[in-house]
Scaffold this motif. Structure first.
Motif, PDB file in Angstrom:
ATOM      1  N   LYS A  41      -9.096 -65.775  28.416  1.00  0.00           N
ATOM      2  CA  LYS A  41      -8.649 -65.309  29.728  1.00  0.00           C
ATOM      3  C   LYS A  41      -7.433 -66.117  30.140  1.00  0.00           C
ATOM      4  O   LYS A  41      -7.416 -67.336  30.003  1.00  0.00           O
ATOM      5  N   ASP A  90     -19.258 -59.137  33.024  1.00  0.00           N
ATOM      6  CA  ASP A  90     -18.588 -57.879  32.691  1.00  0.00           C
ATOM      7  C   ASP A  90     -18.715 -57.632  31.183  1.00  0.00           C
ATOM      8  O   ASP A  90     -18.260 -58.444  30.369  1.00  0.00           O
ATOM      9  N   ASN A  91     -19.314 -56.509  30.827  1.00  0.00           N
ATOM     10  CA  ASN A  91     -19.477 -56.154  29.421  1.00  0.00           C
ATOM     11  C   ASN A  91     -18.422 -55.128  29.023  1.00  0.00           C
ATOM     12  O   ASN A  91     -18.216 -54.144  29.739  1.00  0.00           O
ATOM     13  N   PHE A  92     -17.784 -55.361  27.894  1.00  0.00           N
ATOM     14  CA  PHE A  92     -16.820 -54.378  27.405  1.00  0.00           C
ATOM     15  C   PHE A  92     -16.730 -54.471  25.890  1.00  0.00           C
ATOM     16  O   PHE A  92     -17.103 -55.471  25.277  1.00  0.00           O
ATOM     17  N   SER A 130     -13.112 -50.636  26.683  1.00  0.00           N
ATOM     18  CA  SER A 130     -14.020 -49.828  27.490  1.00  0.00           C
ATOM     19  C   SER A 130     -13.857 -50.015  28.997  1.00  0.00           C
ATOM     20  O   SER A 130     -14.606 -49.432  29.761  1.00  0.00           O
ATOM     21  N   TYR A 131     -12.912 -50.832  29.445  1.00  0.00           N
ATOM     22  CA  TYR A 131     -12.579 -50.867  30.875  1.00  0.00           C
ATOM     23  C   TYR A 131     -11.800 -49.604  31.238  1.00  0.00           C
ATOM     24  O   TYR A 131     -10.914 -49.172  30.506  1.00  0.00           O
ATOM     25  N   LYS A 132     -12.117 -49.037  32.411  1.00  0.00           N
ATOM     26  CA  LYS A 132     -11.435 -47.804  32.817  1.00  0.00           C
ATOM     27  C   LYS A 132     -10.085 -48.066  33.469  1.00  0.00           C
ATOM     28  O   LYS A 132      -9.189 -47.242  33.423  1.00  0.00           O
ATOM     29  N   ASP A 133      -9.927 -49.198  34.133  1.00  0.00           N
ATOM     30  CA  ASP A 133      -8.715 -49.438  34.925  1.00  0.00           C
ATOM     31  C   ASP A 133      -7.787 -50.463  34.274  1.00  0.00           C
ATOM     32  O   ASP A 133      -7.301 -51.391  34.902  1.00  0.00           O
ATOM     33  N   ILE A 134      -7.525 -50.262  32.986  1.00  0.00           N
ATOM     34  CA  ILE A 134      -6.608 -51.144  32.268  1.00  0.00           C
ATOM     35  C   ILE A 134      -5.176 -50.794  32.658  1.00  0.00           C
ATOM     36  O   ILE A 134      -4.769 -49.643  32.603  1.00  0.00           O
ATOM     37  N   HIS A 176      -6.704 -56.812  33.414  1.00  0.00           N
ATOM     38  CA  HIS A 176      -7.773 -56.263  34.245  1.00  0.00           C
ATOM     39  C   HIS A 176      -7.901 -57.131  35.492  1.00  0.00           C
ATOM     40  O   HIS A 176      -8.110 -58.336  35.414  1.00  0.00           O
ATOM     41  N   ASP A 177      -7.797 -56.511  36.665  1.00  0.00           N
ATOM     42  CA  ASP A 177      -7.881 -57.239  37.943  1.00  0.00           C
ATOM     43  C   ASP A 177      -6.922 -58.427  37.973  1.00  0.00           C
ATOM     44  O   ASP A 177      -7.291 -59.540  38.358  1.00  0.00           O
ATOM     45  N   TYR A 181      -6.272 -60.779  29.593  1.00  0.00           N
ATOM     46  CA  TYR A 181      -7.281 -61.057  28.571  1.00  0.00           C
ATOM     47  C   TYR A 181      -6.672 -60.867  27.193  1.00  0.00           C
ATOM     48  O   TYR A 181      -5.842 -59.983  26.979  1.00  0.00           O
TER      49      TYR A 181
END
Length: 198
Positions: A41, A90-92, A130-134, A176-177, A181
């Motif tokens: 991160k 957070d799982n991805f 698998s994050y939607k808001d990349i 992400h946010d 990463y």
């Protein structure tokens, strides 16, 4: 006339393949990814954490060229596997899709078994996260590795078990946010496949 020329061309290719001991085939099977991968991160300034390896699959075509008691087997394969991560709850998943070109040199013995080894050239063309808001995502494109394996041959069926390891690491990077990463893994896997030679 065109059909006649096409038929003659196909006939010539078939005769050449027989004369040169070239066989073609299709193959597919499972990938057992053994490298867990790591996630960083903010380029590793905050933490570094191991992931979890997951199985995948591969499928494609091959050619086998037999000469002087050995064979050369180039292949073109689509491969897909993933790594799973848990970052602060957070799982991805990062699913890697790539085209592989292994070129193995092998030797048959006892009329049934074979051993083989050779390089594998991989092109990574898509990493799915698998994050939607990349906001942004990118991945390394190329890697070179090595395969070592053995198998058995029953009629026109080839059963192979290969161990594959990459010479370098491959990475994915995404936002992400507002956090940056980066995941890394060094390809290490067992490939269990079956092929059919025509």
């Amino acid at each position: 006339m065109k059909k006649l020329i096409l038929a003659a061309f196909v006939g010539l290719l078939s005769n050449f393949a027989v004369a040169q001991n070239i066989n073609f085939g299709l193959k597919g099977g499972a990938i057992f990814n053994t490298d867990k991968g790591e996630v960083f991160k903010d380029a590793g300034n905050i933490f570094k954490k191991d992931g979890k390896a997951s199985a995948g699959f591969q499928a494609g075509a091959l050619a086998r060229i037999s000469l002087a008691g050995i064979y050369i087997q180039p292949e073109l394969l689509y491969s897909q596997y993933k790594n799973e991560y848990d970052v602060n709850g957070d799982n991805f998943n990062v699913t890697k899709k790539r085209m592989d070109i292994p070129v193995n040199v092998g030797k048959k013995f006892l009329g049934l078994a074979h051993v083989q080894a050779g390089p594998v050239f991989s092109y990574y063309f898509d990493d799915k996260i698998s994050y939607k808001d990349i906001k942004d995502a990118k991945q390394d494109n190329f890697n070179v590795g090595m395969q070592i394996g053995a198998g058995v041959e029953v009629s026109k069926l080839l059963f192979d078990l290969r161990y594959e390891f990459g010479f370098g690491k491959v990475a994915s990077e995404f936002i992400h946010d507002s956090y940056d990463y980066k995941t890394e893994n060094r390809p290490q896997m067992l490939n269990l496949t079956v092929a059919y030679l025509f």
